[in-house]
Design a protein around this motif. Structure first.
Motif, PDB file in Angstrom:
ATOM      1  N   LEU A 404       1.118  -3.984 -26.263  1.00 20.30           N
ATOM      2  CA  LEU A 404      -0.288  -4.312 -26.502  1.00 20.30           C
ATOM      3  C   LEU A 404      -0.436  -5.086 -27.803  1.00 20.30           C
ATOM      4  O   LEU A 404      -1.180  -6.087 -27.873  1.00 20.30           O
ATOM      5  N   VAL A 405       0.257  -4.649 -28.843  1.00 18.77           N
ATOM      6  CA  VAL A 405       0.195  -5.356 -30.124  1.00 18.77           C
ATOM      7  C   VAL A 405       0.675  -6.792 -29.967  1.00 18.77           C
ATOM      8  O   VAL A 405       0.053  -7.739 -30.491  1.00 18.77           O
ATOM      9  N   ALA A 406       1.763  -6.985 -29.228  1.00 13.08           N
ATOM     10  CA  ALA A 406       2.275  -8.345 -29.023  1.00 13.08           C
ATOM     11  C   ALA A 406       1.251  -9.219 -28.313  1.00 13.08           C
ATOM     12  O   ALA A 406       1.082 -10.401 -28.648  1.00 13.08           O
ATOM     13  N   CYS A 407       0.539  -8.641 -27.347  1.00 12.38           N
ATOM     14  CA  CYS A 407      -0.486  -9.395 -26.612  1.00 12.38           C
ATOM     15  C   CYS A 407      -1.667  -9.751 -27.503  1.00 12.38           C
ATOM     16  O   CYS A 407      -2.197 -10.873 -27.439  1.00 12.38           O
ATOM     17  N   VAL A 408      -2.108  -8.802 -28.317  1.00 18.72           N
ATOM     18  CA  VAL A 408      -3.241  -9.065 -29.217  1.00 18.72           C
ATOM     19  C   VAL A 408      -2.876 -10.155 -30.217  1.00 18.72           C
ATOM     20  O   VAL A 408      -3.677 -11.062 -30.490  1.00 18.72           O
ATOM     21  N   ARG A 409      -1.668 -10.085 -30.755  1.00 19.38           N
ATOM     22  CA  ARG A 409      -1.264 -11.098 -31.735  1.00 19.38           C
ATOM     23  C   ARG A 409      -1.202 -12.484 -31.088  1.00 19.38           C
ATOM     24  O   ARG A 409      -1.693 -13.465 -31.658  1.00 19.38           O
ATOM     25  N   LEU A 410      -0.638 -12.578 -29.895  1.00 24.18           N
ATOM     26  CA  LEU A 410      -0.548 -13.882 -29.241  1.00 24.18           C
ATOM     27  C   LEU A 410      -1.929 -14.434 -28.919  1.00 24.18           C
ATOM     28  O   LEU A 410      -2.237 -15.597 -29.224  1.00 24.18           O
ATOM     29  N   ALA A 411      -2.788 -13.616 -28.315  1.00 26.94           N
ATOM     30  CA  ALA A 411      -4.132 -14.087 -27.950  1.00 26.94           C
ATOM     31  C   ALA A 411      -4.945 -14.453 -29.187  1.00 26.94           C
ATOM     32  O   ALA A 411      -5.729 -15.423 -29.167  1.00 26.94           O
ATOM     33  N   SER A 412      -4.759 -13.714 -30.271  1.00 28.16           N
ATOM     34  CA  SER A 412      -5.523 -13.975 -31.496  1.00 28.16           C
ATOM     35  C   SER A 412      -5.104 -15.306 -32.123  1.00 28.16           C
ATOM     36  O   SER A 412      -5.964 -16.123 -32.526  1.00 28.16           O
ATOM     37  N   PHE A 413      -3.815 -15.553 -32.224  1.00 32.84           N
ATOM     38  CA  PHE A 413      -3.371 -16.803 -32.846  1.00 32.84           C
ATOM     39  C   PHE A 413      -3.639 -17.997 -31.938  1.00 32.84           C
ATOM     40  O   PHE A 413      -3.875 -19.119 -32.430  1.00 32.84           O
ATOM     41  N   GLU A 414      -3.632 -17.785 -30.627  1.00 28.73           N
ATOM     42  CA  GLU A 414      -4.070 -18.847 -29.726  1.00 28.73           C
ATOM     43  C   GLU A 414      -5.509 -19.250 -30.037  1.00 28.73           C
ATOM     44  O   GLU A 414      -5.841 -20.448 -30.102  1.00 28.73           O
ATOM     45  N   LYS A 415      -6.377 -18.254 -30.204  1.00 28.12           N
ATOM     46  CA  LYS A 415      -7.787 -18.535 -30.486  1.00 28.12           C
ATOM     47  C   LYS A 415      -7.944 -19.223 -31.844  1.00 28.12           C
ATOM     48  O   LYS A 415      -8.709 -20.198 -31.980  1.00 28.12           O
ATOM     49  N   LEU A 416      -7.219 -18.741 -32.856  1.00 27.88           N
ATOM     50  CA  LEU A 416      -7.333 -19.335 -34.182  1.00 27.88           C
ATOM     51  C   LEU A 416      -6.838 -20.788 -34.187  1.00 27.88           C
ATOM     52  O   LEU A 416      -7.433 -21.659 -34.841  1.00 27.88           O
ATOM     53  N   MET A 417      -5.796 -21.057 -33.431  1.00 28.10           N
ATOM     54  CA  MET A 417      -5.285 -22.431 -33.360  1.00 28.10           C
ATOM     55  C   MET A 417      -6.273 -23.347 -32.634  1.00 28.10           C
ATOM     56  O   MET A 417      -6.389 -24.548 -32.958  1.00 28.10           O
ATOM     57  N   ALA A 418      -6.974 -22.758 -31.661  1.00 34.87           N
ATOM     58  CA  ALA A 418      -7.943 -23.559 -30.896  1.00 34.87           C
ATOM     59  C   ALA A 418      -9.197 -23.856 -31.688  1.00 34.87           C
ATOM     60  O   ALA A 418     -10.036 -24.663 -31.269  1.00 34.87           O
ATOM     61  N   GLY A 419      -9.332 -23.180 -32.823  1.00 37.78           N
ATOM     62  CA  GLY A 419     -10.493 -23.424 -33.681  1.00 37.78           C
ATOM     63  C   GLY A 419     -11.690 -22.640 -33.271  1.00 37.78           C
ATOM     64  O   GLY A 419     -12.808 -22.960 -33.643  1.00 37.78           O
TER      65      GLY A 419
END
Length: 419
Positions: A404-419
């Protein structure tokens, strides 16, 4: 704020961690708050508590026969002090408190209540739904034709000002509540907030608190809050019939073969018995006798629940450690730290809860669908994820939390990169 290159590096790192976890081919499930096999084993003696012709209650009732719509008094006497309901105002039924909820709401829709005999179903009927909240409450009410109105929660309980504003509509007939260790946040309603709800003005004369004490006995720690006496609070506020109390032993003994309870004001109990008597001739009294013999008294119930805590508290601690170690330094999410109940609530960055759930499923970790904690399955901020750590083994819970932590980190940095 991190530079684009820093964010890209962190996204790459999160993506690699996720791919590594997904490559393990695991099949883990933390979707629903079910007891584990070890918890169910605690009640094995139930299966031999009644045998042969030893079928009579201490007061001499033959539990094999018809009758006793209220349930056997000896079991009601055990649970009455635990649920803060006078024995005479507590009914014992079959294995599911959800059935009592469905019956009570259906009776109100068809016949009105003890306070007002005008059937709720003759006009618009709505229920207030604290959010995040319990999906089974929402599904049941929606199936019966209620309009569901989301009502915000804070750490003390539902927002009373907003509930009162909504209750100015006479079509608003009540409010769902899980007062102790709320599903899914683990919040316990404070005595002051409960007092405000008991006294709250409402346009409907029979506005009802649907008080689901599903987790009233499910403490994780020795020090814990006491169950609230909502019936007394309502009576003191001039609304003696306002609260309908539901509870069960579904997560206390055997989930599929427990006993449910319904408590209320005196007039409402009479109303419920009258309506139940038209559709049933009595509950499974043999199963109630099993439970009475297994527990003996209220202290027996409390001792039994301490054994449950010994099994599940380490699982909660494992999830909380994983969240803190994996997310605590980056501010990517926040989560509840419950002292009881069956769930942990994870709140992600806005708009990514469904992405986290999808990533987890693809990596072998089943989560409750995003949105399940809100009426109609619609979380407007798309942030809330319910975690249910009780059923899997401790090792499985630890692995699921890592995933779950790995999923949250990936989804979060995807969103941050997308602006």
């Amino acid at each position: 704020m991190s530079s684009p290159s820093d964010l890209q590096a962190r996204l790459d790192e999160a993506s690699a961690a996720y791919e590594e976890f997904a490559s393990r081919g695991l099949k883990l499930d933390i979707t629903r708050g079910k007891p584990s096999p070890e918890q169910l084993d605690l009640s094995a003696e139930l299966l031999t508590a009644v045998s042969g012709d030893d079928v009579y209650t201490p007061s001499g009732v033959d539990t094999r026969n018809y009758g006793g719509i209220e349930g056997i008094i000896e079991l009601r006497e055990i649970f009455a002090p635990l649920l803060k309901v006078p024995t005479a105002q507590l009914l014992a039924g079959g294995n599911a408190s959800l059935t009592f909820m469905a019956q009570a709401l259906t009776f109100a829709l068809l016949h009105g209540t003890a306070v007002d005999d005008r059937p709720w179903g003759r006009g618009p009927h709505k229920l207030l739904c604290p959010v995040p909240g319990y999906d089974r409450h929402f599904t049941l009410a929606e199936s019966l034709g209620f309009e569901l109105l989301s009502t915000p929660m804070d750490e003390q309980g539902p927002n009373v000002a907003e509930a009162q504003r909504l209750a100015e509509d006479p079509a608003v007939k009540g409010m769902w509540l899980v007062p102790m260790y709320s599903n899914p946040t683990g919040i316990t309603i404070t005595a002051e907030r409960a007092r405000e709800l008991a006294a709250m003005p409402a346009a409907s004369a029979d506005f009802t608190l649907l008080w689901d004490n599903a987790y009233a006995l499910h403490h994780l720690r020795e020090d814990h809050p006491d169950n609230l006496d909502i019936l007394s609070l309502c009576a003191e506020a001039g609304h003696p019939e306002r609260a309908w109390i539901f509870a069960s032993t579904s997560k206390v003994t055997h989930a599929g073969a427990g006993v449910s309870f319904f408590g209320a004001g005196p007039a409402t109990v009479d109303w419920m018995i009258s309506n139940l008597g038209k559709i049933a001739i009595g509950p499974d009294k043999i199963n109630q006798l099993r439970h009475q013999r297994f527990f003996s008294d209220a202290a027996g119930v409390e001792a039994h629940m301490r054994k449950h805590a010994e099994i599940i508290a380490p699982k909660f601690d494992a999830v909380l450690r994983a969240l803190e170690d994996g997310l605590g330094h980056d501010g990517l999410a926040r989560w509840t730290r419950p002292e009881g109940g069956y769930f942990i609530t994870l709140t992600t960055m806005e708009g990514i809860a469904d992405r986290v759930v999808k990533l987890a499923a693809e990596a072998g970790v089943k989560l409750t669908p995003a949105g399940a904690t809100h009426p109609y399955g619609l979380d407007p901020s798309n942030t809330v994820i319910r975690i249910a750590p009780t059923m899997p083994s401790l090792d499985e819970v630890e692995l699921a939390a890592q995933g779950l932590v790995a999923c949250v980190r990936l989804a979060s940095f995807e969103k941050l990169m997308a602006g």
